[in-house]
Write a protein that holds these residues in place. Structure first.
Motif, PDB file in Angstrom:
ATOM      1  N   LEU A 104      47.379  48.175  40.490  1.00 17.16           N
ATOM      2  CA  LEU A 104      46.726  47.727  41.567  1.00 17.16           C
ATOM      3  C   LEU A 104      45.706  46.742  41.094  1.00 17.16           C
ATOM      4  CD1 LEU A 104      47.854  50.506  42.276  1.00 17.16           C
ATOM      5  CD2 LEU A 104      45.973  51.003  43.583  1.00 17.16           C
ATOM      6  N   HIS A 105      45.389  45.603  42.059  1.00 16.36           N
ATOM      7  CA  HIS A 105      44.775  44.491  41.616  1.00 16.36           C
ATOM      8  C   HIS A 105      43.511  44.419  42.401  1.00 16.36           C
ATOM      9  CE1 HIS A 105      48.089  42.853  39.408  1.00 16.36           C
ATOM     10  NE2 HIS A 105      48.934  43.274  40.312  1.00 16.36           N
ATOM     11  N   PRO A 106      42.338  44.480  41.496  1.00 15.47           N
ATOM     12  CA  PRO A 106      40.981  44.404  42.108  1.00 15.47           C
ATOM     13  C   PRO A 106      40.853  42.687  42.417  1.00 15.47           C
ATOM     14  CG  PRO A 106      40.872  45.330  39.906  1.00 15.47           C
ATOM     15  CD  PRO A 106      42.276  44.814  40.007  1.00 15.47           C
ATOM     16  N   THR A 107      40.048  42.570  43.680  1.00 14.60           N
ATOM     17  CA  THR A 107      40.060  41.230  44.150  1.00 14.60           C
ATOM     18  C   THR A 107      38.472  40.918  44.054  1.00 14.60           C
ATOM     19  OG1 THR A 107      39.959  42.042  46.421  1.00 14.60           O
ATOM     20  CG2 THR A 107      42.064  41.370  45.641  1.00 14.60           C
ATOM     21  N   THR A 108      37.680  41.885  43.906  1.00 19.35           N
ATOM     22  CA  THR A 108      36.184  41.607  43.720  1.00 19.35           C
ATOM     23  C   THR A 108      36.039  40.453  42.555  1.00 19.35           C
ATOM     24  OG1 THR A 108      35.629  43.533  44.719  1.00 19.35           O
ATOM     25  CG2 THR A 108      33.839  42.538  43.577  1.00 19.35           C
ATOM     26  N   LYS A 109      35.170  39.470  42.985  1.00 24.16           N
ATOM     27  CA  LYS A 109      34.949  38.408  41.790  1.00 24.16           C
ATOM     28  C   LYS A 109      34.044  38.875  40.937  1.00 24.16           C
ATOM     29  CE  LYS A 109      33.368  33.475  41.210  1.00 24.16           C
ATOM     30  NZ  LYS A 109      33.173  32.377  42.020  1.00 24.16           N
ATOM     31  N   VAL A 110      34.276  38.595  39.805  1.00 25.15           N
ATOM     32  CA  VAL A 110      33.479  39.251  38.552  1.00 25.15           C
ATOM     33  C   VAL A 110      32.352  38.000  38.277  1.00 25.15           C
ATOM     34  CG1 VAL A 110      33.213  39.511  36.074  1.00 25.15           C
ATOM     35  CG2 VAL A 110      35.285  40.418  37.324  1.00 25.15           C
ATOM     36  N   ASN A 111      31.074  38.609  38.337  1.00 22.83           N
ATOM     37  CA  ASN A 111      29.929  37.820  38.046  1.00 22.83           C
ATOM     38  C   ASN A 111      28.858  38.509  37.337  1.00 22.83           C
ATOM     39  OD1 ASN A 111      27.851  35.948  38.430  1.00 22.83           O
ATOM     40  ND2 ASN A 111      27.165  36.766  40.414  1.00 22.83           N
TER      41      ASN A 111
END
Length: 210
Positions: free
Chosen positions: A161-168
């Motif tokens: 499953l692929h997270p879509t939340t941008k890493v910051n």
């Protein structure tokens, strides 16, 4: 464990593209969906990959490898190879926990919101809390704030499953958006890995897919 990947021409594959910061992902799980391991093998010059597994409990075990060739006919294609092995000894099957939307690990609570459907890409949201308070210090792990894999009850089919939340930076959470596409209905054991304070945590829950 030592293995090589052989291409369509019968020769060992030596070029691999980076996927989530690694050239190969390796998973191991028992047939009762316990004993999950997710590690990253290293490749020797002769194209043999080595993976150091933790102690394995007796019983049937599914091993899964995922990778992307860096060149040739399969370039940029995500391949998943698996096989079943038996670990000698007397093992005890552990019943799969009932389906639920929450999981707890190391004092953290993860809550999954959304309704996955078989064969369809559906959005899910994972909310992370601790002591009832939202968690906002998730650290990147493999280019994301969480790494999620799932295994199907009965045949141990694999899904990523692929997270879509941008890493910051080191302040992810409390909500993470997930693109979930699970091929078949039934119960899936969802393994959610996330990092805080330099420590990797693995939460697990049973997710029912309609």
């Amino acid at each position: 464990m030592h293995r090589a990947v052989t291409g369509p021409d019968g020769r060992p594959v030596t070029g691999f593209a980076v996927d989530q910061t690694k050239r190969m992902h390796f998973y191991a799980i028992r047939s009762d969906l316990t004993g999950f391991q997710h590690i990253h093998p290293t490749m020797a010059p002769e194209a043999t990959w080595t993976a150091d597994l933790d102690t394995l409990a007796p019983g049937s075990l599914r091993m899964v490898t995922s990778f992307n060739p860096g060149s040739g006919a399969g370039k940029a294609t995500a391949f998943v190879l698996s096989r079943t092995v038996s670990v000698p000894g007397t093992g005890t099957e552990i019943p799969l926990p009932a389906a639920t939307k929450t999981a707890e690990v190391d004092g953290y609570t993860l809550t999954v919101n959304g309704e996955p459907m078989a064969g369809m890409a559906r959005p899910l949201t994972v909310t992370v809390t601790k002591d009832g308070q939202p968690v906002t210090d998730l650290q990147p792990f493999l280019d994301a704030y969480a790494h999620l894999t799932a295994f199907h009850e009965g045949d141990t089919a694999f899904a990523h499953l692929h997270p879509t939340t941008k890493v910051n930076g080191d302040h992810g959470g409390p909500e993470l958006s997930i693109n979930a596409e699970l091929p078949t209905s039934g119960n899936w054991r969802l393994l959610m890995q996330f990092r805080t304070g330099g420590k990797l945590h693995t939460a697990a829950l049973t997710l029912n897919v309609g």
